[in-house]
Design an enzyme around this catalytic site. Structure first.
Site, short mmCIF file in Angstrom:
data_model
loop_
_atom_site.label_atom_id
_atom_site.label_comp_id
_atom_site.label_asym_id
_atom_site.label_seq_id
_atom_site.Cartn_x
_atom_site.Cartn_y
_atom_site.Cartn_z
CB ALA A 194 36.92 27.99 31.62
CB ALA A 195 37.72 33.13 29.76
N PRO A 196 40.71 32.25 28.71
CG PRO A 196 42.51 32.63 27.27
CD PRO A 196 42.14 32.64 28.72
N GLY A 197 40.33 29.72 27.60
CA GLY A 197 39.93 28.37 27.18
C GLY A 197 41.08 27.41 26.88
CD GLU A 246 36.11 34.02 32.71
OE1 GLU A 246 36.96 33.14 32.93
OE2 GLU A 246 36.09 35.09 33.34
NE ARG A 289 39.27 36.47 31.47
CZ ARG A 289 40.51 36.32 31.00
NH1 ARG A 289 41.09 37.31 30.35
NH2 ARG A 289 41.19 35.21 31.22
CB CYS A 342 50.05 31.75 35.84
SG CYS A 342 48.90 33.11 35.81
N1 SAM Z 1 42.04 28.50 32.66
C1 SAM Z 1 42.17 29.60 31.72
C2 SAM Z 1 42.93 29.12 30.51
O1 SAM Z 1 43.66 28.13 30.59
O2 SAM Z 1 42.76 29.69 29.42
C3 SAM Z 1 42.78 30.80 32.37
C4 SAM Z 1 42.01 31.24 33.58
S1 SAM Z 1 42.56 32.71 34.33
C5 SAM Z 1 44.00 32.22 35.12
C6 SAM Z 1 41.45 32.91 35.64
C7 SAM Z 1 40.02 33.26 35.24
O3 SAM Z 1 39.25 33.37 36.44
C8 SAM Z 1 39.88 34.58 34.52
O4 SAM Z 1 39.29 34.39 33.26
C9 SAM Z 1 38.98 35.41 35.43
O5 SAM Z 1 38.04 36.22 34.73
C10 SAM Z 1 38.26 34.37 36.25
N2 SAM Z 1 37.77 34.86 37.56
C11 SAM Z 1 37.95 36.07 38.13
N3 SAM Z 1 37.31 36.14 39.31
C12 SAM Z 1 36.70 34.97 39.50
C13 SAM Z 1 35.86 34.45 40.52
N4 SAM Z 1 35.54 35.15 41.60
N5 SAM Z 1 35.38 33.20 40.35
C14 SAM Z 1 35.70 32.48 39.27
N6 SAM Z 1 36.49 32.92 38.28
C15 SAM Z 1 36.99 34.14 38.39
#
Ligand code: SAM
Length: 439
Positions: free
Chosen positions: A108-111, A131, A136, A229
């Site tokens: 979820a981060a940054p949200g 997250e 983060r 993305c």
């Molecule tokens: N959904 C967010 C938004 O709209 O602001 C962006 C999310 S970003 C694409 C993906 C996130 O997945 C990152 O914050 C990352 O730290 C986290 N992540 C990394 N490895 C992960 C894992 N093994 N399981 C779950 N989340 C993970």
């Protein structure tokens, strides 16, 4: 740009490859999403903050000029909007959370997407926003606070720890997976530096591990949206194919959006049902797929009873609110307000509901989240409006000379709360957290 990446894009886009190369030099697709918990599209248009263009996604999501910087405006601090790239807004539009739904946002981060989900829930139902990365997760927490979200549990755990607590409990789950970020190359050059075919493959492996967990939390009839993305087929259609091969009780659903274009047919993944947004389509780059769990078992999340708060909590709440519309729950010295509280076992819970404040030396000290809450806003008894000059000085952390009822008081500028202070009748001591002050 990396030669191997360009070669792969050429193979994927064929006749459109030159359009993609040209689009790389166009201005970035910057977006602004109105936080409808606090604001509305007309007020944004009237505010004169910046110019804007409508988008096909929703009447409260706008494209704004690349050179506009709104992150330090008071309206941003007040949580009236969220700056979110337009194609990144598509996943939650497709997930379509409804008031009352139980929704998990697993990565979820940054949200951006969590605050969008909360907006659609409109204070009804539950958002569990998770997250894995501790730093983060703090950014996620502060964005949820700023946007005034009241019905979220914010967690900081691996999917393998969180999802077993939620088996069969959720109406909807969003997996906005960590990916190789090929759609972010213009925004974060690090994504480009980290890129390699091996990295794409490693991301795909990780994505499959994450969706394996996500699928378990769905109720029968529940919806999962998977998004990235990035452009690579390995991290998109191939993950959907993997899900459909592994879990026969999942079905791929059409995304019902006009934004972007269909994806590719890969194994069981029917390309006409998934959505891709390329630079040429009006976004930086996104992939979205929607799946439905046809059958399975339904379970209720385990509730925790509210407990008896410290006497100073009731005194504070009665002084501040016309009635107390939520239940109170204390964890050590911290006091939370929510409709219901849940037991998530060993999951690292950073926040349940609204953090009203904490007991410090037998006294109750309120928290910024209490005053930024959109849900509590109609119940506030003690607020005072300040002038533009006072608002600027408040944001800088100064004490205000401003007559007001004694005690804690919410400060309003332009009809929206900016924070709170403690009044002695003539002056208001600044209680804006240091990290939010503007120097
Ligand atoms: N959904 C967010 C938004 O709209 O602001 C962006 C999310 S970003 C694409 C993906 C996130 O997945 C990152 O914050 C990352 O730290 C986290 N992540 C990394 N490895 C992960 C894992 N093994 N399981 C779950 N989340 C993970």
């Amino acid at each position: 740009m990396n030669e191997v990446f360009l070669e792969r894009m050429k193979n994927m886009l064929q006749d459109e490859f030159d359009d993609y190369l040209k689009a790389l030099d166009d201005p970035m697709h910057k977006g602004l999403r109105i936080n409808t918990l606090k604001w509305d599209a007309q007020s944004f248009k009237d505010s004169g903050l910046c110019s804007w263009k409508e988008t096909p996604l929703s009447d409260h999501i706008f494209e704004i000029p690349e050179d506009v910087k709104l992150g330090k405006t008071v309206e941003h601090h007040q949580g009236l909007f969220y700056l979110q790239e337009v194609s990144a807004c598509s996943a939650v539009e497709i997930l379509n959370p409804l008031p009352g739904d139980f929704v998990l946002d697993l990565c979820a981060a940054p949200g951006g997407k969590s605050t969008q989900i909360a907006m659609k829930l409109n204070h009804q139902g539950l958002l569990i926003t998770n997250e894995i990365d501790a730093q983060r997760a703090q950014v996620l927490l502060s964005n949820c606070e700023r946007c005034g979200i009241s019905n979220a549990i914010i967690t900081n755990s691996a999917p393998e720890i969180l999802c077993p607590q939620l088996v069969g409990c959720m109406d909807k789950v969003l997996v906005d997976a960590p990916c190789s970020g090929e759609g972010m190359f213009r925004k974060h050059s690090k994504a480009m530096d980290d890129w390699s075919e091996a990295h794409v493959k490693a991301c795909a492996q990780r994505q499959k591990r994450i969706v394996d967990q996500a699928v378990t939390v769905l109720k029968p009839g529940g919806i999962m949206v998977y998004s990235t993305c990035t452009y690579s087929v390995e991290e998109n259609e191939e993950v959907i194919d993997y899900l459909l091969q592994t879990y026969p009780d999942l079905e791929l659903m059409p995304t019902t959006t006009q934004f972007g274009r269909p994806g590719y047919d890969v194994g069981l993944c029917d390309g006409s049902k998934v959505r891709r947004i390329f630079l040429m389509d009006g976004g930086e780059g996104h992939f979205v797929a929607k799946l439905r769990k046809k059958q399975g078992t339904f379970k209720e999340l385990k509730r925790i009873k509210s407990n008896q708060p410290h006497k100073s909590v009731n005194i504070f709440l009665k002084d501040q609110l016309s009635s107390i519309p939520l239940n109170v729950y204390m964890v050590k010295e911290k006091v939370y307000l929510a409709d219901a509280f849940y037991d998530l076992g060993k999951v690292r819970v950073l926040r349940q509901g609204i953090l009203a404040g904490e007991i410090i030396k037998e006294r109750f000290e309120p928290h910024q989240h209490f005053y930024s809450s959109a849900f509590l806003r109609p119940y506030f008894l003690k607020i005072t409006s300040c002038s533009h000059d006072e608002m600027v000085r408040y944001m800088q952390g100064e004490v205000l000379t401003h007559p007001a009822p004694k005690g804690y008081i919410g400060l309003v500028w332009n009809e929206h709360i900016i924070g709170f202070g403690k009044s002695d009748g003539q002056t208001i001591k600044n209680k804006l957290p240091k990290g939010l002050r503007q120097r």
